[in-house]
Design a protein around this motif. Structure first.
Motif, short mmCIF file in Angstrom:
data_model
loop_
_atom_site.label_atom_id
_atom_site.label_comp_id
_atom_site.label_asym_id
_atom_site.label_seq_id
_atom_site.Cartn_x
_atom_site.Cartn_y
_atom_site.Cartn_z
N LEU A 54 9.24 -15.89 -32.45
CA LEU A 54 8.02 -15.08 -32.43
C LEU A 54 8.22 -13.79 -31.66
O LEU A 54 7.81 -12.71 -32.10
CB LEU A 54 6.87 -15.88 -31.83
CG LEU A 54 6.32 -17.04 -32.67
CD1 LEU A 54 5.41 -17.92 -31.83
CD2 LEU A 54 5.58 -16.53 -33.89
N VAL B 201 5.91 -10.36 -32.34
CA VAL B 201 4.56 -10.90 -32.18
C VAL B 201 4.14 -10.78 -30.72
O VAL B 201 4.87 -11.20 -29.81
CB VAL B 201 4.52 -12.38 -32.62
CG1 VAL B 201 3.17 -13.02 -32.27
CG2 VAL B 201 4.80 -12.49 -34.10
N ASP C 33 -1.93 -10.31 -31.84
CA ASP C 33 -1.39 -10.41 -33.20
C ASP C 33 -1.76 -11.75 -33.83
O ASP C 33 -1.85 -12.77 -33.14
CB ASP C 33 0.13 -10.26 -33.21
CG ASP C 33 0.58 -8.84 -32.91
OD1 ASP C 33 -0.17 -7.91 -33.24
OD2 ASP C 33 1.69 -8.67 -32.36
N VAL D 214 -0.93 -14.91 -36.32
CA VAL D 214 0.17 -15.69 -36.89
C VAL D 214 -0.42 -16.82 -37.71
O VAL D 214 -1.25 -17.58 -37.21
CB VAL D 214 1.09 -16.26 -35.79
CG1 VAL D 214 2.20 -17.10 -36.40
CG2 VAL D 214 1.68 -15.14 -34.93
N CYS E 30 -0.19 -20.42 -39.35
CA CYS E 30 0.50 -21.65 -38.95
C CYS E 30 -0.10 -22.83 -39.69
O CYS E 30 -1.33 -22.91 -39.81
CB CYS E 30 0.32 -21.83 -37.44
SG CYS E 30 1.00 -23.36 -36.76
N ILE F 211 2.65 -19.61 -30.11
CA ILE F 211 1.79 -18.49 -30.52
C ILE F 211 0.91 -18.09 -29.34
O ILE F 211 0.72 -16.91 -29.05
CB ILE F 211 0.92 -18.88 -31.74
CG1 ILE F 211 1.81 -19.29 -32.92
CG2 ILE F 211 0.00 -17.73 -32.14
CD1 ILE F 211 1.03 -19.88 -34.09
N SER G 200 -1.04 -14.46 -28.64
CA SER G 200 -1.36 -14.15 -30.03
C SER G 200 -2.42 -15.11 -30.56
O SER G 200 -2.84 -16.03 -29.85
CB SER G 200 -0.09 -14.20 -30.88
OG SER G 200 0.89 -13.32 -30.34
N VAL H 100 -1.78 -9.75 -40.62
CA VAL H 100 -0.99 -10.83 -40.01
C VAL H 100 0.43 -10.35 -39.69
O VAL H 100 1.04 -9.60 -40.44
CB VAL H 100 -0.98 -12.06 -40.94
CG1 VAL H 100 -0.32 -11.75 -42.27
CG2 VAL H 100 -0.28 -13.23 -40.26
N LYS H 101 0.95 -10.84 -38.58
CA LYS H 101 2.27 -10.40 -38.09
C LYS H 101 3.41 -11.31 -38.53
O LYS H 101 4.53 -10.86 -38.76
CB LYS H 101 2.24 -10.33 -36.57
CG LYS H 101 3.41 -9.62 -35.94
CD LYS H 101 3.20 -8.12 -35.93
CE LYS H 101 4.27 -7.43 -35.10
NZ LYS H 101 4.00 -5.99 -34.95
N ALA H 102 3.15 -12.63 -38.61
CA ALA H 102 4.21 -13.58 -38.97
C ALA H 102 3.60 -14.83 -39.58
O ALA H 102 2.43 -15.14 -39.34
CB ALA H 102 5.04 -13.94 -37.74
#
Length: 371
Positions: free
Chosen positions: A68, A73, A77, A79, A81, A93, A98, A127-129
């Motif tokens: 991450l 991240v 941010d 994420v 999941c 996270i 985040s 969204v970042k990841a």
């Protein structure tokens, strides 16, 4: 009291591979964190899963955390999941300050639903990841998930903690995303007693992760630190166990699959009993064999009957969006994960079990239908 049967416990090689590497570490005084076992374990694991680089770390959780961080991240941010997972997937996270958004499962894989993922992107395009999990050794539908993530140009991190040795269309899980993570906790298909691995085909990313994992110590004669660091490196002694365990990975996968097929054969005819899904493109490691119950016999009936005979079992993971700590965060889906939690049971899947042990388990379960 009958002899205890564990859900999943450490299984050292009969050949004693692990002790050979541990003894070498002692003989050469490689007790400190780094040494030949670390270097070779990273190399051997990377070759085994066909990636370019790997970093041996203190846990799979540490690997997710550094993935991450490597993905950029940070505070605020978002994420994505899966909600149906262990909290170790989601906790990092929060480490990064985040915001997790939990994605429902689908019935075809028990893993992240591509449909719910699309809906989440529509709701949170920034969204970042995306964290993908391969639950119980079952592969997520990676073609669909990767197509969606590439369309939105987002970093993909694969939590393959439970799926080392699982193939999706001929490619090992943990090798599709920008980062992959594996766990060697005591209950995993191979173990180092505790530990994890971060892998990637981007060697620079892994080099950076190793830097962070060793307290971000700059190259200088004195101790100098220009970035926040972590004490996340695996012990050289522990890595020796991993090198020995890696030699028997194929044997462990074979036994896990045997256990699953044994249950399916013996329990498949019972009313209301279903099994974790099977897809033509998935070659699971069957880390845990799981069933669902939809008739008069309930999961708690199975677990309590086994417990009375000194046999471990457990429910399917309680979804993250139902957990007290995470209930404030958003969830996208229609409740598949909740139904799996309510209906599911993880049966003993210890690779040291004999056919006698398996027969003892299925006899107890079958007895619940005879009352």
């Amino acid at each position: 009291m009958n002899e205890k049967i564990f859900l999943a416990s450490p299984h050292m090689s009969e050949e004693g591979y692990e002790m050979k590497y541990i003894q070498e570490a002692f003989d050469k005084n490689w007790i400190a964190p780094l040494g030949e076992n670390i270097t070779e374990f990273e190399k051997e694991l990377a070759e085994r899963v066909n990636v370019k680089a790997a970093a041996a770390l203190s846990s799979g959780t540490a690997a997710i955390h550094l993935a991450l961080k490597g993905a950029g991240v940070g505070e605020g941010d978002i994420v994505f999941c899966p909600t149906l997972t262990f909290s170790a997937t989601a906790n990092p996270i929060i480490y990064q300050n985040s915001i997790p958004v939990f994605i429902d499962s689908d019935v075809e894989t028990w893993n992240m639903s591509p449909k719910a993922l699309e809906e989440a992107f529509e709701k949170y395009p920034e969204v970042k990841a995306v964290l993908v999990v391969h639950l119980y050794g079952l592969s997520a539908d990676m073609d669909k998930i990767m197509e969606i993530c590439k369309k939105h140009d987002v970093v993909v991190i694969e939590d393959a903690a439970e799926s080392l040795g699982t193939y999706y269309k001929g490619q090992l899980t943990g090798t599709f995303g920008d980062y992959g993570i594996f766990s060697f906790n005591g209950n995993k298909i191979i173990t180092t007693s505790g530990g994890g691995m971060l892998v990637s085909n981007n060697e620079e990313r892994i080099a950076k992760a190793k830097f962070w994992a060793t307290q971000s110590r700059d190259q200088a004669r004195h101790y100098q630190h220009s970035e926040l660091g972590f004490n996340y490196r695996m012990s050289n002694v522990v890595a020796g166990i991993g090198r020995g365990q890696l030699k028997v990975l194929d044997q462990r996968v074979e036994k896990k699959r045997y256990i699953y097929e044994f249950y399916k054969r013996e329990l498949g005819g019972l009313e209301g009993v279903g099994f974790m899904p099977s897809n033509e493109w998935d070659e699971p490691n069957c880390w845990l064999s799981c069933i669902t119950l939809s008739g008069n016999v309930q999961p708690i009936d199975v677990m309590e009957a086994l417990e009375r005979d000194n046999i471990e079992s457990r429910p399917v993971w309680k979804p993250m969006h139902l957990q007290p700590f995470f209930e404030e965060y958003d969830f996208v889906g229609d409740g598949v994960s909740e139904r799996l939690f309510e209906d599911g049971v993880c049966l003993p899947s210890d690779t040291k079990m004999t056919d006698g042990d398996l027969n003892r388990i299925v006899k107890i379960i079958k007895g619940l239908w005879i009352k």
